[in-house]
Scaffold this motif. Structure first.
Motif, PDB file in Angstrom:
ATOM      1  N   PRO A   1      65.371  21.663 -38.736  1.00  0.00           N
ATOM      2  CA  PRO A   1      65.274  23.077 -38.420  1.00  0.00           C
ATOM      3  C   PRO A   1      63.986  23.713 -38.862  1.00  0.00           C
ATOM      4  CG  PRO A   1      66.907  22.572 -40.460  1.00  0.00           C
ATOM      5  CD  PRO A   1      66.537  21.174 -39.750  1.00  0.00           C
ATOM      6  N   LEU A   2      63.247  22.980 -39.819  1.00  0.00           N
ATOM      7  CA  LEU A   2      61.768  23.369 -39.979  1.00  0.00           C
ATOM      8  C   LEU A   2      60.737  22.198 -40.074  1.00  0.00           C
ATOM      9  CD1 LEU A   2      61.280  24.676 -43.470  1.00  0.00           C
ATOM     10  CD2 LEU A   2      63.121  23.374 -42.809  1.00  0.00           C
ATOM     11  N   PRO A   3      59.654  22.108 -39.756  1.00  0.00           N
ATOM     12  CA  PRO A   3      58.597  21.121 -39.873  1.00  0.00           C
ATOM     13  C   PRO A   3      59.106  20.105 -41.309  1.00  0.00           C
ATOM     14  CG  PRO A   3      57.419  22.764 -39.043  1.00  0.00           C
ATOM     15  CD  PRO A   3      58.754  23.297 -39.503  1.00  0.00           C
ATOM     16  N   ALA A   4      59.147  18.859 -41.279  1.00  0.00           N
ATOM     17  CA  ALA A   4      59.184  17.991 -42.307  1.00  0.00           C
ATOM     18  C   ALA A   4      58.270  18.555 -43.442  1.00  0.00           C
ATOM     19  CB  ALA A   4      59.231  16.759 -42.001  1.00  0.00           C
ATOM     20  N   SER A   5      56.907  18.512 -43.108  1.00  0.00           N
ATOM     21  CA  SER A   5      55.762  18.750 -43.938  1.00  0.00           C
ATOM     22  C   SER A   5      55.984  19.927 -44.826  1.00  0.00           C
ATOM     23  CB  SER A   5      54.437  18.927 -43.275  1.00  0.00           C
ATOM     24  OG  SER A   5      54.277  19.700 -42.274  1.00  0.00           O
ATOM     25  N   ARG A   6      56.859  20.832 -44.367  1.00  0.00           N
ATOM     26  CA  ARG A   6      57.024  22.111 -45.124  1.00  0.00           C
ATOM     27  C   ARG A   6      58.011  22.107 -46.157  1.00  0.00           C
ATOM     28  NH1 ARG A   6      52.933  22.115 -42.847  1.00  0.00           N
ATOM     29  NH2 ARG A   6      52.083  24.006 -41.200  1.00  0.00           N
ATOM     30  N   VAL A   7      58.929  21.085 -46.062  1.00  0.00           N
ATOM     31  CA  VAL A   7      60.173  21.395 -46.839  1.00  0.00           C
ATOM     32  C   VAL A   7      59.665  20.975 -48.398  1.00  0.00           C
ATOM     33  CG1 VAL A   7      62.415  19.817 -47.695  1.00  0.00           C
ATOM     34  CG2 VAL A   7      61.767  20.228 -45.158  1.00  0.00           C
ATOM     35  N   LEU A   8      58.780  20.103 -48.637  1.00  0.00           N
ATOM     36  CA  LEU A   8      58.303  19.800 -50.035  1.00  0.00           C
ATOM     37  C   LEU A   8      57.619  20.819 -50.510  1.00  0.00           C
ATOM     38  CD1 LEU A   8      58.982  17.681 -52.252  1.00  0.00           C
ATOM     39  CD2 LEU A   8      56.638  16.788 -51.574  1.00  0.00           C
ATOM     40  N   SER A   9      56.510  21.479 -49.604  1.00  0.00           N
ATOM     41  CA  SER A   9      55.777  22.523 -50.049  1.00  0.00           C
ATOM     42  C   SER A   9      56.288  23.766 -50.557  1.00  0.00           C
ATOM     43  CB  SER A   9      54.530  22.646 -49.113  1.00  0.00           C
ATOM     44  OG  SER A   9      55.247  22.976 -47.913  1.00  0.00           O
ATOM     45  N   ILE A  10      57.573  24.319 -49.405  1.00  0.00           N
ATOM     46  CA  ILE A  10      57.978  25.338 -49.730  1.00  0.00           C
ATOM     47  C   ILE A  10      59.130  25.227 -51.014  1.00  0.00           C
ATOM     48  CG2 ILE A  10      59.966  26.997 -48.865  1.00  0.00           C
ATOM     49  CD1 ILE A  10      58.661  26.394 -46.040  1.00  0.00           C
ATOM     50  N   PHE A  11      59.846  24.270 -51.209  1.00  0.00           N
ATOM     51  CA  PHE A  11      60.766  24.026 -52.155  1.00  0.00           C
ATOM     52  C   PHE A  11      60.226  23.566 -53.418  1.00  0.00           C
ATOM     53  CE2 PHE A  11      63.638  23.964 -48.324  1.00  0.00           C
ATOM     54  CZ  PHE A  11      64.782  24.803 -48.725  1.00  0.00           C
ATOM     55  N   GLY A  12      59.102  22.757 -53.191  1.00  0.00           N
ATOM     56  CA  GLY A  12      58.447  22.400 -54.262  1.00  0.00           C
ATOM     57  C   GLY A  12      57.769  23.401 -54.939  1.00  0.00           C
ATOM     58  N   ALA A  13      57.328  24.445 -54.138  1.00  0.00           N
ATOM     59  CA  ALA A  13      56.639  25.703 -55.031  1.00  0.00           C
ATOM     60  C   ALA A  13      57.597  26.431 -55.752  1.00  0.00           C
ATOM     61  CB  ALA A  13      56.019  26.510 -54.012  1.00  0.00           C
ATOM     62  N   LEU A  14      58.877  26.568 -55.176  1.00  0.00           N
ATOM     63  CA  LEU A  14      59.885  27.336 -55.849  1.00  0.00           C
ATOM     64  C   LEU A  14      60.501  26.696 -57.045  1.00  0.00           C
ATOM     65  CD1 LEU A  14      62.110  28.276 -52.657  1.00  0.00           C
ATOM     66  CD2 LEU A  14      60.741  29.856 -54.041  1.00  0.00           C
ATOM     67  N   MET A  15      60.467  25.379 -56.996  1.00  0.00           N
ATOM     68  CA  MET A  15      61.133  24.584 -58.092  1.00  0.00           C
ATOM     69  C   MET A  15      60.155  24.448 -59.371  1.00  0.00           C
ATOM     70  SD  MET A  15      64.300  24.362 -57.402  1.00  0.00           S
ATOM     71  CE  MET A  15      64.399  23.276 -58.895  1.00  0.00           C
TER      72      MET A  15
ATOM     73  N   ILE B   1      69.546  26.217 -54.062  1.00  0.00           N
ATOM     74  CA  ILE B   1      70.780  25.159 -53.674  1.00  0.00           C
ATOM     75  C   ILE B   1      71.374  25.738 -52.439  1.00  0.00           C
ATOM     76  CG2 ILE B   1      72.823  24.340 -54.373  1.00  0.00           C
ATOM     77  CD1 ILE B   1      71.879  24.128 -57.220  1.00  0.00           C
ATOM     78  N   ILE B   2      71.528  27.074 -52.401  1.00  0.00           N
ATOM     79  CA  ILE B   2      72.457  27.552 -51.397  1.00  0.00           C
ATOM     80  C   ILE B   2      71.492  27.266 -49.883  1.00  0.00           C
ATOM     81  CG2 ILE B   2      73.349  29.747 -50.416  1.00  0.00           C
ATOM     82  CD1 ILE B   2      74.879  28.549 -52.583  1.00  0.00           C
ATOM     83  N   ILE B   3      70.198  27.875 -50.084  1.00  0.00           N
ATOM     84  CA  ILE B   3      69.258  27.788 -48.930  1.00  0.00           C
ATOM     85  C   ILE B   3      69.354  26.103 -48.455  1.00  0.00           C
ATOM     86  CG2 ILE B   3      67.000  27.832 -48.300  1.00  0.00           C
ATOM     87  CD1 ILE B   3      66.622  30.220 -49.980  1.00  0.00           C
TER      88      ILE B   3
ATOM     89  N   LEU C   1      70.273  24.579 -44.771  1.00  0.00           N
ATOM     90  CA  LEU C   1      69.361  23.699 -44.054  1.00  0.00           C
ATOM     91  C   LEU C   1      69.896  22.316 -43.715  1.00  0.00           C
ATOM     92  CD1 LEU C   1      65.809  24.391 -45.588  1.00  0.00           C
ATOM     93  CD2 LEU C   1      66.431  24.797 -43.125  1.00  0.00           C
ATOM     94  N   ALA C   2      70.515  21.898 -44.810  1.00  0.00           N
ATOM     95  CA  ALA C   2      71.014  20.313 -44.463  1.00  0.00           C
ATOM     96  C   ALA C   2      72.280  20.411 -43.650  1.00  0.00           C
ATOM     97  CB  ALA C   2      71.575  19.714 -45.961  1.00  0.00           C
TER      98      ALA C   2
END
Length: 342
Positions: free
Chosen positions: A119-133, A175-177, A181-182
């Protein structure tokens, strides 16, 4: 521990159990050894390296709690007891957000493996969620260190509790987001007829892991919603504390046990057993053919690479090059090109 009766000057509020922390220190230690061995066996330290790290922190946290079970009365002249208690709390409570971050890493890896259904580019998953975490972990670490210090001022403990609530609320929302996505990715794969174990098993493991983390998150929110200001020399104030703080079994059921089950879950269903070791290998649209790409040379300087890792890919990303397209295949690897299409 059993009757919820507080103990004056106890850093834990009660007289802590002396057997349980030793048991969990051994269990987490064994799980950590298993994670290290599997990371070596499947060459997946990059994918699951946070699991042995968190396992080691959990082990250290419960080992310190074992020491604290024999030395739990606050002494103003003996700072070792207080420091040991605070470190134990911090080591135990900072790990769940890191384990959640590890789950985002696995989801991103699945997006790399099945790019045309992501649903979104793989390279963005860790950068987006990593920043939030990163924000969650910062708030959580500061909040726990302040709230778990019974010798601090009530206002300081209250501030720590509010910071912890903010961190847990953010964690709950993320977690809900993640689940959305998953679930969308899972639905797309099912619709496309992709039922390979390399996708289904890690997804099911992710769902189970996130449920365990979510239950733990709810427990911690309930804990901090009640009366949490600990006045260790005031029996009436201690008796007025939320039952979640006065009864130790809540901690061992909803914190220690749930997180151990989460750790064991990844011991049993390590995604390194199912996914290709190379990020360059991904699944074609037919759902059965694996395709191997070749990486373009990364021309960033060493300092830029370090900054990119430190900011979880938010800054100093690779420059995108022209992508090659096939009528039946989509290349979503930034700076890479498709080869060996079969």
């Amino acid at each position: 521990m059993a009757n919820g009766e507080p103990v004056l000057w106890s850093l834990y509020v009660y007289a802590p159990n002396k057997i349980a922390p030793a048991v969990f220190a051994v269990l987490y230690g064994a799980s950590t050894v298993g994670h290290i061995w599997q990371c070596y066996l499947y060459k997946c330290f990059h994918l699951l390296g946070l699991h042995p790290l968190c396992g080691a922190l959990f082990t250290l946290g419960y080992a310190l709690r074992e020491y604290g079970s024999f030395n739990y009365l606050y002494e103003e002249e003996n700072t070792t007891v207080l420091i040991t208690f605070v470190l134990s709390q911090v080591f135990i409570y900072i790990c769940p957000p890191l384990l959640e971050l590890a789950n985002y890493h696995v989801l991103g890896r699945l997006f790399y493996y099945v790019p045309h259904q992501a649903p979104l580019p793989a390279s963005r998953v860790l950068s987006i969620f990593g920043a939030l975490m990163l924000i969650v972990e910062t708030l959580n670490g500061i909040g726990v260190s302040l709230a778990s210090n019974p010798s601090g001022k009530p206002t300081t403990q209250e501030l720590g509790s509010h910071l912890t609530i903010a961190a847990l609320s953010m964690q709950f929302a993320v977690i809900i987001i993640f689940v959305v996505l998953a679930g969308l990715f899972h639905f797309r794969c099912a619709k496309a007829g992709i039922r390979t174990h390399a996708v289904i098993v890690p997804l099911r493991t992710l769902y189970t892991s996130m449920v365990l983390i979510l239950i733990r998150c709810i427990y911690r929110l309930i804990e901090h919603m009640g009366s949490t200001t600990v006045d260790i020399d005031n029996m009436e104030a201690l008796r007025a504390l939320t039952p979640v703080l006065r009864y130790e079994w809540f901690f061992y059921v909803f914190e220690a046990t749930l997180m151990f089950l989460n750790s064991s879950l990844w011991n049993v269903w390590n995604p390194g057993r199912y996914l290709p070791r190379s990020y360059l290998v991904y699944l074609g649209r037919d759902g059965t053919t694996e395709i191997e790409g070749v990486a373009v040379v990364d021309e960033r300087s060493f300092g830029q690479k370090v900054a990119a890792v430190a900011t979880l890919g938010i800054c100093f990303r690779r420059e995108k090059t022209e992508r090659n397209w096939k009528p039946d295949l989509m290349d979503v690897f930034p700076g890479r090109k498709i080869v060996n299409v079969t």
